[in-house]
Design an enzyme around this catalytic site. Structure first.
Site, short mmCIF file in Angstrom:
data_model
loop_
_atom_site.label_atom_id
_atom_site.label_comp_id
_atom_site.label_asym_id
_atom_site.label_seq_id
_atom_site.Cartn_x
_atom_site.Cartn_y
_atom_site.Cartn_z
CB CYS A 1 3.81 -3.68 16.70
SG CYS A 1 5.56 -3.21 16.57
CB SER B 1 7.28 3.32 16.52
OG SER B 1 7.04 3.84 15.22
CG LEU B 2 9.09 5.49 23.31
CD1 LEU B 2 10.43 4.81 23.11
CD2 LEU B 2 9.26 6.80 24.09
CG HIS B 3 3.89 2.91 20.00
ND1 HIS B 3 3.24 4.01 19.46
CD2 HIS B 3 4.41 2.24 18.93
CE1 HIS B 3 3.36 3.98 18.14
NE2 HIS B 3 4.08 2.93 17.80
CB SER C 1 8.50 5.76 10.82
OG SER C 1 7.85 5.41 12.04
CB CYS D 1 0.61 0.79 8.11
SG CYS D 1 1.08 -0.09 9.60
CG ASN E 1 -7.11 3.31 12.05
OD1 ASN E 1 -8.25 2.91 12.26
ND2 ASN E 1 -6.68 3.70 10.87
N GLY F 1 5.86 -2.29 6.74
CA GLY F 1 7.26 -2.68 6.85
C GLY F 1 8.07 -1.87 7.85
CD GLU F 2 11.78 -0.82 11.49
OE1 GLU F 2 10.72 -0.42 12.01
OE2 GLU F 2 12.78 -0.10 11.37
CD GLU G 1 -2.40 -1.17 2.82
OE1 GLU G 1 -2.24 -0.20 3.58
OE2 GLU G 1 -3.04 -2.17 3.12
CB CYS H 1 0.93 -2.66 13.61
SG CYS H 1 1.36 -2.36 11.88
CB CYS I 1 2.15 7.26 3.77
SG CYS I 1 2.40 5.96 4.99
#
Ligand code: SAH
Length: 379
Positions: free
Chosen positions: A145, A253-255, A230, A372, A329, A196-197, A121, A148, A134
């Protein structure tokens, strides 16, 4: 845990669901494309065809400057050569499966099918002052995660540099054609926040960043400052990125501000913990002089407590940092949902009281599965 950080397309390891996967499984490679190559490599590829090197520059100009992949429009090149040059330099890499639009056409999500039928995407978002693409850097993701959508299916493979660049070029074409309400325009920002990372596909992502910032006609001529990479926090790669001389924005991406919770929300935290990823982030800010963006998805009653806001503020105090709060989301099948408005407001208030710059990200494209991986998962 074995930590093999090689990221080439043919790493001999299959993904195991629920396990962190740093390497992509073996597979056929996508075709080599001019966006995979430096200017010198393009000239070599053209001379290997028995053609003069300047033909490579002409094709680069068609692709990056005129955004054309239709050889019949390359009128500065003899007709008899166009198809051979296109076959060698601009093979088709992806076909559109579906496009969904929201926000009166200014948010556009594309689902692409790659040569081996994997789906990825990309999203174009037009704002009054900028256009952001994006993009995806991998098909699937190995970081697992739990909140996600992309993480749930594991990693299928790394994308090539050209497969990443082509997502941006496709957005640029839509703009240039006038398909996006608001008139023509250019892509000003690229965020590696699709599937993806990116730092687990380091070489290809760096190649893509270079193509985006290379001056026309060698690349798209964008400003590195408009590009955001990111990451979940792959510390060795964050440190390497700081040395590349590319002032891209780093988003972490701490969260969660504490290891106990972050170990569950971002499982790679069991390898590099909060203190270590923050150290690498401050090193990045020191070397590049770029403000680091800390991403924090607010999840109701999971990570949105007042004490966690205070702890986050404490850990970020006096650093070159900006916090981006993202209302969660919700993904299908998960019980987690976005924080209550009051809790979100209190979280912001406490960060600000701690002297931290903070914004709450707008929630564009929710109705088109903007988070994502949701569209690919649905297909
Ligand atoms: N792998 C990279 C980039 C991809 S995701 C990374 O993790 O940073 C981009 C951002 O969206 C990350 O901060 C990610 O944690 C966040 N994200 C993923 N799923 C989400 C969801 N359902 N709701 C809100 N944010 C989400």
């Amino acid at each position: 845990m074995v930590l093999d950080m090689t990221e080439d397309l043919e790493a001999p390891r299959r993904p195991v669901p629920g396990e962190l996967t740093f390497t992509a499984p073996r597979g056929r490679r996508p075709r080599r494309h001019l966006a995979d190559m430096t200017a010198a490599e393009r000239r070599e590829a053209v001379t290997a065809l028995g053609l003069p090197a300047f033909r490579a520059d002409q094709v680069s100009r068609h692709y990056f400057t005129r955004l054309s992949d239709d050889p019949s429009a390359w009128t500065d090149i003899p007709a008899a050569l166009r198809d051979d040059l296109a076959a060698a330099l601009t093979p088709p890499l992806m076909t559109p499966v579906r496009e969904l639009t929201a926000d009166a056409g200014t948010t556009r999500k594309m689902l692409w099918r790659l040569f081996d039928d994997v789906l990825v995407e990309s999203v174009l978002m037009r704002y009054p002052d900028r256009v952001t693409m994006c993009v995806s850097s991998q098909a699937g993701c190995g970081m697992n995660c739990p909140f996600c959508a992309t993480g749930q299916a594991g990693l299928t493979r790394n994308l090539s540099t050209a497969e990443i660049v082509e997502q941006v070029v496709a957005g640029a074409r839509e703009l240039a054609r006038g398909d996006v309400p608001g008139g023509g325009g250019r892509v000003s920002n690229v965020v590696f926040m699709g599937m993806g990372e990116p730092l687990a596909n380091y070489k290809a992502v760096l190649g893509a960043v270079r193509r985006l910032v290379d001056k026309s006609p060698e690349g798209l001529g964008m400003s590195a400052r408009g590009i955001t990479v990111s990451t979940v926090g792959l510390v060795p790669r964050m440190r390497e990125l700081a040395t590349e001389g590319l002032p891209v924005t780093l988003a972490l991406s701490l969260h969660a501000p504490d290891d106990e919770l972050r170990n569950t929300l971002v499982p790679v935290n069991t390898r590099w913990n909060v203190a270590e990823v923050l150290d690498a982030a401050w090193e990045y800010a020191r070397v590049t002089k770029r403000r680091v963006s800390v991403e924090y998805a607010l999840i109701k009653d999971v990570n949105d407590q007042a004490w966690r806001a205070d702890l986050l503020a404490k850990r970020l105090r006096n650093k070159l940092v900006h916090v981006n709060l993202i209302p969660l989301n919700p993904t299908p099948g998960s019980t987690w949902t976005a924080s209550r408005r009051d809790d979100e407001r209190e979280f912001v208030r406490r960060l600000e009281a701690g002297g931290i710059a903070v914004t709450v990200r707008d929630t564009r494209g929710r109705e088109i599965d903007g988070a994502c991986g949701q569209l690919a998962a649905a297909e």
